[in-house]
Design a protein around this motif. Sequence first.
Motif, PDB file in Angstrom:
ATOM      1  N   ALA A 131       0.843  -1.191   0.000  1.00 55.52           N
ATOM      2  CA  ALA A 131       0.000   0.000   0.000  1.00 55.52           C
ATOM      3  C   ALA A 131       0.883   1.248   0.000  1.00 55.52           C
ATOM      4  O   ALA A 131       1.974   1.259   0.583  1.00 55.52           O
ATOM      5  CB  ALA A 131      -0.917   0.005   1.219  1.00 55.52           C
ATOM      6  N   ASP A 132       0.429   2.286  -0.668  1.00 51.52           N
ATOM      7  CA  ASP A 132       1.122   3.575  -0.652  1.00 51.52           C
ATOM      8  C   ASP A 132       0.649   4.327   0.583  1.00 51.52           C
ATOM      9  O   ASP A 132      -0.450   4.877   0.612  1.00 51.52           O
ATOM     10  CB  ASP A 132       0.803   4.369  -1.916  1.00 51.52           C
ATOM     11  N   VAL A 133       1.457   4.331   1.641  1.00 48.29           N
ATOM     12  CA  VAL A 133       1.071   4.957   2.903  1.00 48.29           C
ATOM     13  C   VAL A 133       1.747   6.319   3.016  1.00 48.29           C
ATOM     14  O   VAL A 133       2.977   6.413   3.068  1.00 48.29           O
ATOM     15  CB  VAL A 133       1.445   4.071   4.103  1.00 48.29           C
ATOM     16  N   ILE A 134       0.923   7.362   3.033  1.00 47.72           N
ATOM     17  CA  ILE A 134       1.414   8.729   3.195  1.00 47.72           C
ATOM     18  C   ILE A 134       1.238   9.105   4.660  1.00 47.72           C
ATOM     19  O   ILE A 134       0.112   9.217   5.155  1.00 47.72           O
ATOM     20  CB  ILE A 134       0.636   9.697   2.286  1.00 47.72           C
ATOM     21  N   ASN A 194       7.837   2.419  10.484  1.00 48.00           N
ATOM     22  CA  ASN A 194       7.491   3.277   9.348  1.00 48.00           C
ATOM     23  C   ASN A 194       8.226   2.939   8.057  1.00 48.00           C
ATOM     24  O   ASN A 194       8.356   3.790   7.179  1.00 48.00           O
ATOM     25  CB  ASN A 194       7.719   4.737   9.746  1.00 48.00           C
ATOM     26  N   THR A 195       8.667   1.699   7.929  1.00 46.23           N
ATOM     27  CA  THR A 195       9.258   1.277   6.668  1.00 46.23           C
ATOM     28  C   THR A 195       8.233   1.402   5.540  1.00 46.23           C
ATOM     29  O   THR A 195       7.030   1.226   5.745  1.00 46.23           O
ATOM     30  CB  THR A 195       9.745  -0.180   6.758  1.00 46.23           C
ATOM     31  N   ASN A 196       8.742   1.723   4.361  1.00 45.21           N
ATOM     32  CA  ASN A 196       7.926   1.776   3.136  1.00 45.21           C
ATOM     33  C   ASN A 196       6.914   2.905   3.091  1.00 45.21           C
ATOM     34  O   ASN A 196       6.079   2.950   2.192  1.00 45.21           O
ATOM     35  CB  ASN A 196       7.196   0.450   2.892  1.00 45.21           C
ATOM     36  N   LYS A 197       6.960   3.826   4.045  1.00 47.77           N
ATOM     37  CA  LYS A 197       6.011   4.941   4.036  1.00 47.77           C
ATOM     38  C   LYS A 197       6.653   6.202   3.457  1.00 47.77           C
ATOM     39  O   LYS A 197       7.876   6.297   3.333  1.00 47.77           O
ATOM     40  CB  LYS A 197       5.519   5.236   5.467  1.00 47.77           C
ATOM     41  N   ARG A 198       5.802   7.170   3.123  1.00 48.02           N
ATOM     42  CA  ARG A 198       6.263   8.487   2.689  1.00 48.02           C
ATOM     43  C   ARG A 198       5.828   9.514   3.723  1.00 48.02           C
ATOM     44  O   ARG A 198       4.693   9.470   4.204  1.00 48.02           O
ATOM     45  CB  ARG A 198       5.691   8.834   1.313  1.00 48.02           C
ATOM     46  N   SER A 199       6.732  10.420   4.088  1.00 40.67           N
ATOM     47  CA  SER A 199       6.443  11.410   5.123  1.00 40.67           C
ATOM     48  C   SER A 199       6.113  12.765   4.529  1.00 40.67           C
ATOM     49  O   SER A 199       6.841  13.285   3.673  1.00 40.67           O
ATOM     50  CB  SER A 199       7.637  11.554   6.072  1.00 40.67           C
ATOM     51  N   LEU A 249      12.627  10.309   6.275  1.00 41.90           N
ATOM     52  CA  LEU A 249      13.018  11.478   7.051  1.00 41.90           C
ATOM     53  C   LEU A 249      11.790  12.373   7.202  1.00 41.90           C
ATOM     54  O   LEU A 249      10.833  12.288   6.424  1.00 41.90           O
ATOM     55  CB  LEU A 249      14.129  12.243   6.333  1.00 41.90           C
ATOM     56  N   LEU A 250      11.789  13.220   8.218  1.00 41.46           N
ATOM     57  CA  LEU A 250      10.650  14.096   8.454  1.00 41.46           C
ATOM     58  C   LEU A 250      10.423  15.013   7.251  1.00 41.46           C
ATOM     59  O   LEU A 250      11.299  15.783   6.869  1.00 41.46           O
ATOM     60  CB  LEU A 250      10.887  14.929   9.717  1.00 41.46           C
ATOM     61  N   GLY A 251       9.239  14.898   6.635  1.00 45.14           N
ATOM     62  CA  GLY A 251       8.899  15.727   5.488  1.00 45.14           C
ATOM     63  C   GLY A 251       9.642  15.379   4.220  1.00 45.14           C
ATOM     64  O   GLY A 251       9.633  16.167   3.257  1.00 45.14           O
ATOM     65  N   GLN A 252      10.230  14.213   4.165  1.00 42.46           N
ATOM     66  CA  GLN A 252      11.062  13.831   3.016  1.00 42.46           C
ATOM     67  C   GLN A 252      10.306  13.877   1.698  1.00 42.46           C
ATOM     68  O   GLN A 252      10.885  14.194   0.655  1.00 42.46           O
ATOM     69  CB  GLN A 252      11.630  12.426   3.244  1.00 42.46           C
ATOM     70  N   HIS A 253       9.014  13.582   1.722  1.00 40.75           N
ATOM     71  CA  HIS A 253       8.261  13.454   0.467  1.00 40.75           C
ATOM     72  C   HIS A 253       7.282  14.598   0.240  1.00 40.75           C
ATOM     73  O   HIS A 253       6.309  14.453  -0.511  1.00 40.75           O
ATOM     74  CB  HIS A 253       7.534  12.104   0.455  1.00 40.75           C
ATOM     75  N   ARG A 303       7.323  22.860   0.242  1.00 43.79           N
ATOM     76  CA  ARG A 303       7.166  22.672   1.673  1.00 43.79           C
ATOM     77  C   ARG A 303       8.382  21.960   2.240  1.00 43.79           C
ATOM     78  O   ARG A 303       8.932  21.071   1.635  1.00 43.79           O
ATOM     79  CB  ARG A 303       5.913  21.843   1.970  1.00 43.79           C
ATOM     80  N   ALA A 304       8.790  22.346   3.443  1.00 45.42           N
ATOM     81  CA  ALA A 304       9.896  21.687   4.120  1.00 45.42           C
ATOM     82  C   ALA A 304       9.414  21.113   5.435  1.00 45.42           C
ATOM     83  O   ALA A 304       8.422  21.570   6.010  1.00 45.42           O
ATOM     84  CB  ALA A 304      11.024  22.686   4.393  1.00 45.42           C
ATOM     85  N   GLY A 305      10.134  20.087   5.948  1.00 41.95           N
ATOM     86  CA  GLY A 305       9.711  19.463   7.192  1.00 41.95           C
ATOM     87  C   GLY A 305       9.879  20.365   8.370  1.00 41.95           C
ATOM     88  O   GLY A 305       9.278  20.154   9.401  1.00 41.95           O
TER      89      GLY A 305
END
Length: 391
Positions: A29-32, A66-71, A371-375, A389-391
């Motif tokens: 799943a694409d987890v944001i 939080n592996t495989n997630k986007r932040s 990383l925080l706000g990486q995506h 936007r930045a983290g």
Amino acid sequence: MEALNIKVVELADFVAGPYCGKLLSDFGADVIKIERPGVGDRSRQAGPFKDDVPNPEASGTFLYLNTNKRSVTLDIEDEDDREILLGLLRDADVFIEDSMPGELARLGLGYEDLRRLNPRLVVTSITPFGQTGPYRDYKAHHLNLYHASGQGYLLPMWAVDLNVPPCQGPGYLGYFDGGMAAATATLAALFARDAGGRGQHVDISVQHAMMNQERSQLRRFFDDGVSPNRTGKGRLLESLVECKDGEFAVVILSSQQQWEGLWRAMGKPEWGMQPPFDTQKGRSDNYHALRLKLAEWARTVTQDELFHSVQREGSAAAPILTAEGVFGFEQYRARGHFVSIEHPVAGTLEYVRQPTRLPNVELPPLRPAPLLGQHNDDVLAGLVPSRTRAG
């Protein structure tokens, strides 16, 4: 067959909600993951940290969950950021959230608001005590919930000293129970939706999830009205014993056949066929004395010798593996249960993979926790084209 192909928005932190998201993300799943700007998920502060050096980008708890997630960083108290969140939810399949009941509704993000926005959305709400009932507004720590579930009363069960007062389960065990229940219910809601239904509100009580994991001892009260005895007497006669190499094992005597197998493994001691130990009732009524006998024998053999000797006789025993024993266990290694993942800050670490193996499903490669706000740029580019936007 492809891996799970759904879009999940996760507005949850620490353990229960993120573990639900992790189970889905590891299946494809694409987890944001929505995190607070400048702060992020509070598990980033929890550790453990490599070399005991605190670093919000290198918390072992956060990295695992939080592996495989986007932040993405959003402040849901900000009106503009709420609009961005709604934009993400407009075409999402699942929304995982762990706010207290009514908190998101105050911001226009309650289930009824989201149902009008996206009728196909499955909203999974994870709270300490659920969305209804007199405790719905109560906050709680893991300690509170573990004992509110009844499981704390039953511990210790196998301890060498059964006079130890009730204690909390290790780590965040109960939160993981809540996360697993949430992931299971979320998948069920998706199946129902895709079978011709629509989205729905999944209400997860961590307290209930924890209680549901205890299916043997607490149930006895419902069956016969008698409170289970946490000291072991009258139970299935599990006994924790220490072996001569300092390792521990559990022997189980829930039937006459298992007792006879253990008796043979012990070398057929005469006391085992004499009263009071020659009957199941006698062993149950004299459990304390039986434990002493078993402990005396266990100190004459190693953990490995105990396990294999009992196993050969068709009885039941289990070695209690230490952390070192688990990571060196050949069965785990043979199944590829541990995998190395490189993280830009924490470096290369070994992670536990999900336990399932699906020969006909190609699961996505494991990616490190973000990383925080990486995506922010990748995810929010179409929603906020005028700014970066930045983290």
